[in-house]
Design a protein around this motif. Structure first.
Motif, PDB file in Angstrom:
ATOM      1  N   LEU A  52      39.031  29.847  34.863  1.00 56.30           N
ATOM      2  CA  LEU A  52      39.798  29.729  36.043  1.00 56.30           C
ATOM      3  C   LEU A  52      41.348  29.874  35.979  1.00 56.30           C
ATOM      4  O   LEU A  52      42.177  30.506  36.574  1.00 56.30           O
ATOM      5  CB  LEU A  52      39.554  28.453  36.787  1.00 56.30           C
ATOM      6  CG  LEU A  52      38.225  28.505  37.580  1.00 56.30           C
ATOM      7  CD1 LEU A  52      37.891  27.038  37.951  1.00 56.30           C
ATOM      8  CD2 LEU A  52      38.174  29.542  38.448  1.00 56.30           C
ATOM      9  N   ARG A  53      42.089  29.196  34.944  1.00 53.65           N
ATOM     10  CA  ARG A  53      43.528  29.285  34.719  1.00 53.65           C
ATOM     11  C   ARG A  53      43.800  30.692  34.109  1.00 53.65           C
ATOM     12  O   ARG A  53      44.801  31.107  34.580  1.00 53.65           O
ATOM     13  CB  ARG A  53      43.635  28.074  33.478  1.00 53.65           C
ATOM     14  CG  ARG A  53      43.665  26.813  34.218  1.00 53.65           C
ATOM     15  CD  ARG A  53      43.470  25.851  33.186  1.00 53.65           C
ATOM     16  NE  ARG A  53      43.703  24.429  33.687  1.00 53.65           N
ATOM     17  CZ  ARG A  53      43.011  23.924  34.450  1.00 53.65           C
ATOM     18  NH1 ARG A  53      41.880  24.085  34.654  1.00 53.65           N
ATOM     19  NH2 ARG A  53      43.225  22.328  35.031  1.00 53.65           N
ATOM     20  N   LEU A  54      43.124  31.247  33.480  1.00 54.96           N
ATOM     21  CA  LEU A  54      43.158  32.565  33.165  1.00 54.96           C
ATOM     22  C   LEU A  54      43.407  33.593  34.341  1.00 54.96           C
ATOM     23  O   LEU A  54      44.167  34.481  34.448  1.00 54.96           O
ATOM     24  CB  LEU A  54      42.043  32.991  32.072  1.00 54.96           C
ATOM     25  CG  LEU A  54      42.520  34.067  31.230  1.00 54.96           C
ATOM     26  CD1 LEU A  54      43.657  33.793  29.844  1.00 54.96           C
ATOM     27  CD2 LEU A  54      41.329  34.803  30.327  1.00 54.96           C
ATOM     28  N   GLY A  57      46.550  33.000  36.188  1.00 52.80           N
ATOM     29  CA  GLY A  57      47.736  33.166  35.552  1.00 52.80           C
ATOM     30  C   GLY A  57      48.426  32.325  35.088  1.00 52.80           C
ATOM     31  O   GLY A  57      49.701  32.072  34.566  1.00 52.80           O
ATOM     32  N   LEU A  58      47.992  30.974  34.831  1.00 50.41           N
ATOM     33  CA  LEU A  58      48.538  29.880  34.387  1.00 50.41           C
ATOM     34  C   LEU A  58      48.578  29.771  33.061  1.00 50.41           C
ATOM     35  O   LEU A  58      49.263  29.044  32.089  1.00 50.41           O
ATOM     36  CB  LEU A  58      47.761  28.444  34.773  1.00 50.41           C
ATOM     37  CG  LEU A  58      47.737  28.192  36.201  1.00 50.41           C
ATOM     38  CD1 LEU A  58      46.837  26.816  36.708  1.00 50.41           C
ATOM     39  CD2 LEU A  58      49.169  28.117  36.911  1.00 50.41           C
ATOM     40  N   GLY A  64      43.075  40.895  24.303  1.00 53.44           N
ATOM     41  CA  GLY A  64      42.304  41.219  25.338  1.00 53.44           C
ATOM     42  C   GLY A  64      43.105  41.364  26.687  1.00 53.44           C
ATOM     43  O   GLY A  64      44.264  41.025  26.472  1.00 53.44           O
ATOM     44  N   THR A  65      42.650  41.674  27.833  1.00 58.75           N
ATOM     45  CA  THR A  65      43.384  41.925  28.896  1.00 58.75           C
ATOM     46  C   THR A  65      42.994  41.189  30.224  1.00 58.75           C
ATOM     47  O   THR A  65      41.652  40.903  30.206  1.00 58.75           O
ATOM     48  CB  THR A  65      43.624  43.483  29.319  1.00 58.75           C
ATOM     49  OG1 THR A  65      42.450  43.960  29.570  1.00 58.75           O
ATOM     50  CG2 THR A  65      44.365  44.097  27.983  1.00 58.75           C
ATOM     51  N   VAL A  66      43.606  41.000  31.117  1.00 64.69           N
ATOM     52  CA  VAL A  66      43.344  40.229  32.419  1.00 64.69           C
ATOM     53  C   VAL A  66      44.253  41.191  33.604  1.00 64.69           C
ATOM     54  O   VAL A  66      45.434  41.106  33.507  1.00 64.69           O
ATOM     55  CB  VAL A  66      43.566  38.949  32.683  1.00 64.69           C
ATOM     56  CG1 VAL A  66      43.483  38.478  34.088  1.00 64.69           C
ATOM     57  CG2 VAL A  66      43.020  38.031  31.479  1.00 64.69           C
ATOM     58  N   GLU A  67      43.590  41.988  34.384  1.00 64.98           N
ATOM     59  CA  GLU A  67      44.470  42.700  35.199  1.00 64.98           C
ATOM     60  C   GLU A  67      43.987  42.139  36.614  1.00 64.98           C
ATOM     61  O   GLU A  67      42.955  41.710  37.091  1.00 64.98           O
ATOM     62  CB  GLU A  67      43.885  44.065  35.236  1.00 64.98           C
ATOM     63  CG  GLU A  67      44.585  44.904  34.091  1.00 64.98           C
ATOM     64  CD  GLU A  67      43.997  46.135  33.948  1.00 64.98           C
ATOM     65  OE1 GLU A  67      43.400  46.907  35.060  1.00 64.98           O
ATOM     66  OE2 GLU A  67      44.077  47.057  32.869  1.00 64.98           O
ATOM     67  N   GLN A  74      46.770  34.277  45.764  1.00 63.55           N
ATOM     68  CA  GLN A  74      45.475  33.597  45.360  1.00 63.55           C
ATOM     69  C   GLN A  74      46.083  31.869  45.635  1.00 63.55           C
ATOM     70  O   GLN A  74      47.350  31.580  45.318  1.00 63.55           O
ATOM     71  CB  GLN A  74      45.170  33.692  43.874  1.00 63.55           C
ATOM     72  CG  GLN A  74      46.503  33.815  43.018  1.00 63.55           C
ATOM     73  CD  GLN A  74      45.975  34.491  41.701  1.00 63.55           C
ATOM     74  OE1 GLN A  74      44.906  34.839  41.307  1.00 63.55           O
ATOM     75  NE2 GLN A  74      47.062  34.608  40.569  1.00 63.55           N
ATOM     76  N   ALA A  75      44.928  31.076  45.509  1.00 60.64           N
ATOM     77  CA  ALA A  75      45.274  29.589  45.526  1.00 60.64           C
ATOM     78  C   ALA A  75      44.404  29.060  44.786  1.00 60.64           C
ATOM     79  O   ALA A  75      43.114  29.184  44.722  1.00 60.64           O
ATOM     80  CB  ALA A  75      45.320  28.998  46.828  1.00 60.64           C
TER      81      ALA A  75
END
Length: 240
Positions: A52-54, A57-58, A64-67, A74-75
């Motif tokens: 969830l934190r990934l 963006g926390l 690897g990648t997160v796009e 988002q909240a």
């Protein structure tokens, strides 16, 4: 190709260094689209909160990648909601102002959000003096006021009494119904809650995604026992 809010490719996350190094997530690949209700399940320490934190963006992936979709709103709500030592109304106003709303418009928007969660009469109360369930509803109102495209929830009812759990869950379900194009991603140990709220279930074990199933297939014990033995053990209470 259908639009996506998140696309993770072989994302891993490591905490600490040297002998204290802990691999929280490893090789996670998944996509989350608008309108999906995704439950994250698994034993304690499996990586639900880290994922969830990934997404939020926390944290940044170690490999690897997160796009994320461009300009994604988002909240995120945590198990223990964070509220400032000020009035309930001011907590919402400040969040809206930080998000870019002119201060003069924040009061009406905050009041409308509190009305939606049934806390309009507590707008002037110090948020730190509310019960746990009321604080979680304040956090939901704060998130709602931002009109997010994604609502991320980390065990939002785990520390609440049964009545407060029902109230918060009902509000989450209302958010999903009233915002059909918004996505809901939540971690939960409550399988009844997963069955009620989710359309898709991601099962994690030791930081890996071992199953990613529509909710009906997740609760199909015969199919799970045949194709997903680790998940079957979890559902039988052998991997808590």
């Amino acid at each position: 190709m259908s639009p996506v809010l998140y696309a993770l490719q072989d994302a891993s996350l490591t905490y600490g260094r040297g002998r204290n190094k802990v691999l929280a997530l490893q090789g996670v690949s998944l996509r989350i689209a608008p309108g999906e209700r995704v439950a994250l399940v698994g034993a304690n320490g499996c990586g639900k909160s880290s994922l969830l934190r990934l997404l939020h963006g926390l944290l940044a992936p170690s490999t690897g990648t997160v796009e994320r979709a461009v300009y994604l709103r988002q909240a995120m709500l945590f198990q223990r909601p964070f509220v400032l030592r000020m009035s309930v109304l001011r907590n919402l106003q400040l969040a809206l102002w930080i998000a870019g709303q002119p201060w003069g418009q924040t009061r009406a928007l905050a009041q409308a959000a509190l009305q939606r969660v049934g806390l309009a009469d507590l707008a002037g109360r110090n948020a730190r003096h509310l019960s746990g369930g009321q604080q979680q509803r304040v956090a939901l109102a704060r998130a709602w006021a931002l009109e997010p495209q994604v609502l991320l929830l980390d065990e939002p009812t785990a520390s609440l009494d049964p009545h407060a759990k029902r109230e918060v869950e009902a509000l989450v379900e209302e958010f999903a119904h009233q915002s059909p194009t918004a996505a809901l991603v939540f971690a939960s140990h409550n399988l009844g809650q997963v069955k009620r709220l989710a359309s898709r279930v991601v099962f994690l074990q030791q930081g890996c995604v071992l199953a990613d199933l529509p909710v009906a297939e997740f609760f199909d014990r015969e199919q799970v026992a045949r194709h997903h033995p680790s998940l079957d053990a979890f559902l039988r209470g052998e991997a808590q």
